[in-house]
Scaffold this active site. Sequence first.
Site, short mmCIF file in Angstrom:
data_model
loop_
_atom_site.label_atom_id
_atom_site.label_comp_id
_atom_site.label_asym_id
_atom_site.label_seq_id
_atom_site.Cartn_x
_atom_site.Cartn_y
_atom_site.Cartn_z
N GLY A 134 39.36 24.65 90.92
CA GLY A 134 40.75 24.44 90.51
C GLY A 134 41.60 23.61 91.45
O GLY A 134 42.51 22.92 91.01
N GLU A 174 44.47 26.33 97.86
CA GLU A 174 44.23 27.00 96.57
C GLU A 174 45.06 26.36 95.46
O GLU A 174 46.12 25.81 95.73
CB GLU A 174 44.63 28.48 96.69
CG GLU A 174 43.47 29.45 96.75
CD GLU A 174 42.70 29.58 95.44
OE1 GLU A 174 42.73 28.68 94.59
OE2 GLU A 174 42.04 30.62 95.30
N ASP A 175 44.58 26.48 94.24
CA ASP A 175 45.37 25.98 93.12
C ASP A 175 46.50 26.94 92.77
O ASP A 175 47.64 26.54 92.60
CB ASP A 175 44.47 25.71 91.89
CG ASP A 175 43.58 26.89 91.52
OD1 ASP A 175 43.60 27.93 92.22
OD2 ASP A 175 42.84 26.77 90.53
N ASP A 223 47.48 34.34 91.69
CA ASP A 223 47.91 35.16 90.56
C ASP A 223 48.01 36.60 91.06
O ASP A 223 49.02 37.00 91.62
CB ASP A 223 46.88 34.96 89.44
CG ASP A 223 47.27 35.61 88.13
OD1 ASP A 223 48.46 35.89 87.93
OD2 ASP A 223 46.38 35.84 87.29
N LYS A 239 52.35 32.89 91.47
CA LYS A 239 53.00 33.69 90.42
C LYS A 239 53.45 35.00 91.07
O LYS A 239 52.67 35.96 91.08
CB LYS A 239 52.01 34.00 89.30
CG LYS A 239 51.55 32.81 88.47
CD LYS A 239 50.57 33.31 87.41
CE LYS A 239 50.04 32.23 86.52
NZ LYS A 239 48.96 32.75 85.64
N PHE A 247 50.00 31.90 81.49
CA PHE A 247 48.73 31.22 81.74
C PHE A 247 48.94 29.72 81.58
O PHE A 247 49.47 29.26 80.57
CB PHE A 247 47.64 31.71 80.79
CG PHE A 247 46.31 31.10 81.09
CD1 PHE A 247 45.52 31.59 82.12
CD2 PHE A 247 45.85 29.99 80.38
CE1 PHE A 247 44.29 31.01 82.42
CE2 PHE A 247 44.63 29.40 80.68
CZ PHE A 247 43.85 29.92 81.71
N ARG A 294 41.27 20.47 82.93
CA ARG A 294 41.46 20.19 84.36
C ARG A 294 41.95 18.77 84.61
O ARG A 294 42.61 18.49 85.60
CB ARG A 294 40.14 20.34 85.14
CG ARG A 294 39.60 21.75 85.20
CD ARG A 294 38.46 21.83 86.22
NE ARG A 294 37.64 23.02 86.06
CZ ARG A 294 37.94 24.21 86.57
NH1 ARG A 294 39.05 24.38 87.26
NH2 ARG A 294 37.14 25.23 86.40
P1 5GP Z 1 43.77 35.84 91.45
O1 5GP Z 1 42.50 36.25 92.13
O2 5GP Z 1 44.90 35.53 92.41
O3 5GP Z 1 44.18 36.82 90.40
O4 5GP Z 1 43.47 34.54 90.63
C1 5GP Z 1 43.27 33.38 91.27
C2 5GP Z 1 42.41 32.43 90.50
O5 5GP Z 1 42.48 32.65 89.09
C3 5GP Z 1 42.91 31.05 90.74
O6 5GP Z 1 42.27 30.44 91.84
C4 5GP Z 1 42.61 30.35 89.43
O7 5GP Z 1 41.32 29.81 89.46
C5 5GP Z 1 42.68 31.46 88.41
N1 5GP Z 1 44.00 31.50 87.73
C6 5GP Z 1 45.04 32.32 87.98
N2 5GP Z 1 46.08 32.09 87.16
C7 5GP Z 1 45.69 31.07 86.37
C8 5GP Z 1 46.34 30.34 85.31
O8 5GP Z 1 47.51 30.55 84.92
N3 5GP Z 1 45.61 29.35 84.74
C9 5GP Z 1 44.34 29.05 85.13
N4 5GP Z 1 43.74 28.06 84.50
N5 5GP Z 1 43.70 29.70 86.12
C10 5GP Z 1 44.36 30.70 86.74
MG MG Z 2 41.48 28.80 92.50
#
Ligand code: 5GP
Ligand code: MG
Length: 178
Positions: free
Chosen positions: A48, A102-103, A106, A134, A155, A168
Site C-alpha cells: 500500500g 505506512e499508507d 486504521d 483514521k 474505506f 492502487r
Molecule cells: P490496521 O492494522 O491499522 O487495522 O490496518 C492497516 C492496514 O489495513 C493498512 O496498512 C492498509 O493496508 C489496510 N487498510 C486500512 N484501512 C484501509 C482503507 O480504508 N482502504 C484500504 N484499501 N486499505 C486499508
Molecule cells: Mg499498509
Amino acid sequence: MKNIKIKDKEFELFIEAEKIENSIDRVADRINVDLKDKNPLFIVVLNGAFMFAADLLKKIVIPCEITFVRLASYQGTESMESVQEILGLTESVENRTVVIVEDIIDTGNTLTTLIEELKKQHPREIKIATLFLKPGALKYNLHPDYVAMELPSDFIVGYGLDYDGYGRNLTDIYKLKN
Ligand code: 5GP
Ligand code: MG
C-alpha cells in the site's frame, strides 16, 4: 461528484491528488529538519505505501537508506486481527533511527506488530510516517510522528491503496459509497 466502480463496489471521489501532494510536502519538510543528522533507515511497508513512499522520499534531501518490507492485515474491506511476519528486512536496524512508512493506520494492529518485531532488533528509535490516519478506528496506543492527513473511518482506495487488489494505480483517493 466523480464515481467509479471497482469490481462489485461503487466509490466516489474523496481527495484529489494535489491535496495529497501538498500534505506529503509538509511531512517531508519536517522529516528533513527533525532527522537531519540521524542517517535514518526508511522502512516502506508494501504494497500500500509504494506511491506515498515514492512521492515522500523524492522530497527527502538528507542522507538516508530505504528498504521495503511486506506485511498485510487486510482482505476485502474489513481489517483482520491476525498479522503476518515481516518479510524482506535484510538490513540491520540495530542502533539506527528507523522510519516506518505506512499508507494508512486504521486499527493500528499492523503497525503495532511491526513495531514489536523491530524492537527485538534494538533500533535506537522508531518513528512512524503515515499517509493517512483514521483516528476513529484506532484501537492501539500508537502515536505516529508524521501524519499527512487524518480521515474519517470510511474505506478508501487509490494512491497505493486497493480494494481486493484493484485501484492502487488511481492518483486520487476514492471512498466507498454507502
Ligand atoms: P490496521 O492494522 O491499522 O487495522 O490496518 C492497516 C492496514 O489495513 C493498512 O496498512 C492498509 O493496508 C489496510 N487498510 C486500512 N484501512 C484501509 C482503507 O480504508 N482502504 C484500504 N484499501 N486499505 C486499508
Ligand atoms: Mg499498509
